[in-house]
Scaffold this motif. Sequence first.
Motif, PDB file in Angstrom:
ATOM      1  N   PHE A 160      -6.799  10.150  -4.180  1.00  0.00           N
ATOM      2  CA  PHE A 160      -7.300   9.680  -5.484  1.00  0.00           C
ATOM      3  C   PHE A 160      -7.127   8.174  -5.596  1.00  0.00           C
ATOM      4  N   VAL A 161      -8.219   7.499  -5.934  1.00  0.00           N
ATOM      5  CA  VAL A 161      -8.196   6.041  -6.013  1.00  0.00           C
ATOM      6  C   VAL A 161      -8.770   5.513  -7.321  1.00  0.00           C
ATOM      7  N   GLY A 162      -9.331   6.389  -8.152  1.00  0.00           N
ATOM      8  CA  GLY A 162      -9.709   5.947  -9.491  1.00  0.00           C
ATOM      9  C   GLY A 162      -8.432   5.719 -10.289  1.00  0.00           C
ATOM     10  N   GLY A 212      -3.427   6.180  -5.385  1.00  0.00           N
ATOM     11  CA  GLY A 212      -2.847   5.039  -6.081  1.00  0.00           C
ATOM     12  C   GLY A 212      -3.605   3.766  -5.733  1.00  0.00           C
ATOM     13  N   TYR A 270       2.238   8.441 -11.993  1.00  0.00           N
ATOM     14  CA  TYR A 270       2.105   8.987 -10.643  1.00  0.00           C
ATOM     15  C   TYR A 270       1.203   8.102  -9.780  1.00  0.00           C
ATOM     16  N   PHE A 271       0.120   7.586 -10.373  1.00  0.00           N
ATOM     17  CA  PHE A 271      -0.813   6.718  -9.638  1.00  0.00           C
ATOM     18  C   PHE A 271      -0.071   5.540  -8.998  1.00  0.00           C
ATOM     19  N   PHE A 272       0.779   4.899  -9.783  1.00  0.00           N
ATOM     20  CA  PHE A 272       1.442   3.701  -9.278  1.00  0.00           C
ATOM     21  C   PHE A 272       2.679   4.014  -8.436  1.00  0.00           C
ATOM     22  N   SER A 273       3.054   5.285  -8.340  1.00  0.00           N
ATOM     23  CA  SER A 273       4.232   5.650  -7.530  1.00  0.00           C
ATOM     24  C   SER A 273       3.934   5.618  -6.035  1.00  0.00           C
ATOM     25  N   HIS A 274       2.667   5.794  -5.668  1.00  0.00           N
ATOM     26  CA  HIS A 274       2.284   5.849  -4.244  1.00  0.00           C
ATOM     27  C   HIS A 274       2.961   6.980  -3.492  1.00  0.00           C
TER      28      HIS A 274
END
Lengths: 341, 341
Positions: A263-265, A287, B277-281
Motif C-alpha cells: 500500500f502506497v496511497g 508506507g 500504520y502507514f508511517f510505521s513502515h
Amino acid sequence: MKGTVLYGPRDVRCEERPDPKIVEPTDAILRLPATCICGSDLWPYRGIDPVTRPAPMGHEYAGFVEEVGSEVKHIRPGQFVVGTFFASDNTCEICRSGYQTSCVNRQPGAPTGAQAEYVRVPLADGTLVPTPDVPPDDMIPDLLAASDVLGTGWFGAVAAEVGPGKTVAVVGDGAVGLLAVLASRLMGAERIILTGSRNPSRQALAREFGATDIIQERGDEAVARVKELTNGLGAHSVIEAVGTQEAMMQAIRSTRPGGHVGFVGVLHDVQIPGNEYFFSHVHLHGGPAPVRRFLPELIDLIWQRKINPGKVFDLRLPLEQVAEGYRAMDERRAIKVMLVP
Amino acid sequence: MKGTVLYGPRDVRCEERPDPKIVEPTDAILRLPATCICGSDLWPYRGIDPVTRPAPMGHEYAGFVEEVGSEVKHIRPGQFVVGTFFASDNTCEICRSGYQTSCVNRQPGAPTGAQAEYVRVPLADGTLVPTPDVPPDDMIPDLLAASDVLGTGWFGAVAAEVGPGKTVAVVGDGAVGLLAVLASRLMGAERIILTGSRNPSRQALAREFGATDIIQERGDEAVARVKELTNGLGAHSVIEAVGTQEAMMQAIRSTRPGGHVGFVGVLHDVQIPGNEYFFSHVHLHGGPAPVRRFLPELIDLIWQRKINPGKVFDLRLPLEQVAEGYRAMDERRAIKVMLVP
C-alpha cells in the motif's frame, strides 16, 4: 525566483519568492528544468489535510546542482541529479536496510517548495543520485517521474511481492497506479489487472504499460471481479495506490490468503478492522516509499530507454499556470501535470 | 463418552455425551490419551465471544486412530496422529501455498469437542499427520502442544521473519508467547525479549526456552523498554500473542521500520489506525496459524527430543475436573492445563 504557495483550499499561486540558499553545510541547491504536481498535493489543496499557513508546494524534483554546502562530498555543481522526498542520510542502519524514508535523521516534508525554479535539498549526499551524464531534454520527464510516482509505484510492487507467474491487481489509475502496472510488468507478473479505471486515456496508457485486464469497478464490486478472474481465490499481489478506506479494504479483500498487499496511497481516515484482517491471511506492507533505495536501478532503466514513466505527464503548463494544473488534476482532466519554469 | 460442554459464561461442564461416529467418508475417529484447554477457549468462557447454545469445547488434539471413513487413504487405525484446528484438504492451491487454515474446503471450528475421550476429525487425510511410531507416554504432552500452541507460536515467528542475528520481541507470556520464544531460538534469533511477563514461573520457562531479556511492562511502556534495548530503533521481529488493541499497537510500535510483526492472538475489537500504520513502515502478517504446514517439522523435532514444548502444561487434571482447569487458566494460576480422560 518563481515558486508555488498554497494559501488555503483551492487557493494555489505562483509568486515571486526568495531564492533558496545553503542553510546547512550538507545542503545542495538545484535548478529545476521541470517540476510537477503530485496526487498527494491534492489532499491539502482539497482541504482534507488542513492548511494552517501559506505552504510552499512540491516535493518531486530532478535538476542541475547549482551549489553545495561545505560538507557535501559526493554531489558536485553541474551534475544532473534525481532526488527524493523526505531527505535521508543514507548511512544509518535503517537507510542501509532500505527504508530511507524512515532514516533516523530523515527530514519529513523536506525538501519542499519544489514547484519552483530552484529548491534547497537537505542531506544532499544521502538524498540525491546523479545521472551518468547530463540527460537529453526528452528524458527529463522520465527522470522527474522517478523522483516520486515511479519510485512509489515500484515500492508498491516490491511490497506486494510481485514476481514471475503472479497475478497482480492494482487499485487506482492515478500516476502511481499506472506506474505500479509498469513496475509489475518489469518484475515479471503474468497477469496485471487495473481496477477502478473508467477513463479511456488512462486505460490506454495502462495497456501500454502492461495491464492485461482493466475493470471499471471499485470497492467490493472490484473484489468480486478480481475473484472471478482468479478462480475465486484472489490475486497473489495487490497494490493499493489511493489511500481511502474503500481502497484499502478492496486491496485486502481481493488478495488471496497468503498473498501480499503493498500500500502506497497515503492512508487518510483509514481503520483496518482487526478481526476481518486476522482471518484474511494477507500480508500488509507499505508506507512512504523509500524511493532512494530504487533510484539507481530506476535511473539505469530510464537511461537505457527501457522504460518511459514520463508518459504519465499528459499536460504541460508554464509554472505561472500552476493553479490551472491543480484544477486539471483535481478534476481528473489530467493524470499528472508537468510545470515548466 | 465423557466430553466438555460450555453452557454460558464460566459455566463449563464435563458430562456424558454420545460417542462420535463417522459422518463423512473422509472422517476419522480418534481416541485421545490427553487433551487440553486453549487460551482462545477463554474468550467464550469469559463471555467475550457470545455463547448462544451449549458448545462442545476443544480443538487441540493428538491421539490414536480408532476408525476411518471409506475414502480415507493415508490415515489408518492404530496410528498415532497429531491434528490441527480448521480441517483442511491439504491439496488445494491455498493449502499447497502453506495456508491450510484458509483451505478452500476448510471447516472452521472443526474438529471441535476435543476436550473429550474421542473426537471426530473431518478431512482426515489432509488434517492429520502420523508420528513415526506410537510415542512413549512422556512425549504425548509435547505432541499435544504441537497441535496448536507450538504451531501457532511457530507461525508467529515465521510471520515475523525471525532469523539469525535478529532481535525479537514477544508480546504476551501465555503458552503461545512462550512457544514463540522457543521457536525464535530454534530459528537463530540473537536476542529474544519477552514483554509483559510478571509471573516468576512463566519467566523461568521463558528463560529455559531461550528468552535473553524479560520485561514486565506492557503497552507503550514496553515499547519504550524495547527501544532502549535496541538503540532506539525497535526490534527486527515482533510476535503478537495476545489479540487486544493494546498488544497489537505495542507490537507495531516496538518494531523498527522495515521490520516484521507476526500476529497470532485472535484479534478482538482491534482497529489498526491507518495513518500511524502507514508511517510505521512495518510488515504485518498473521492470522489463524496454518499449523498443518509446520507439523511434519515440529513432530520431527519432538521425536528427536530437540524441543520440549509440553513444558507449557503446568497443571494436569482429570477430564472430570475441566471446570477447575478453566478457572485456573482464567485466573492465570496455570499457563496451560492438560486434561486426562
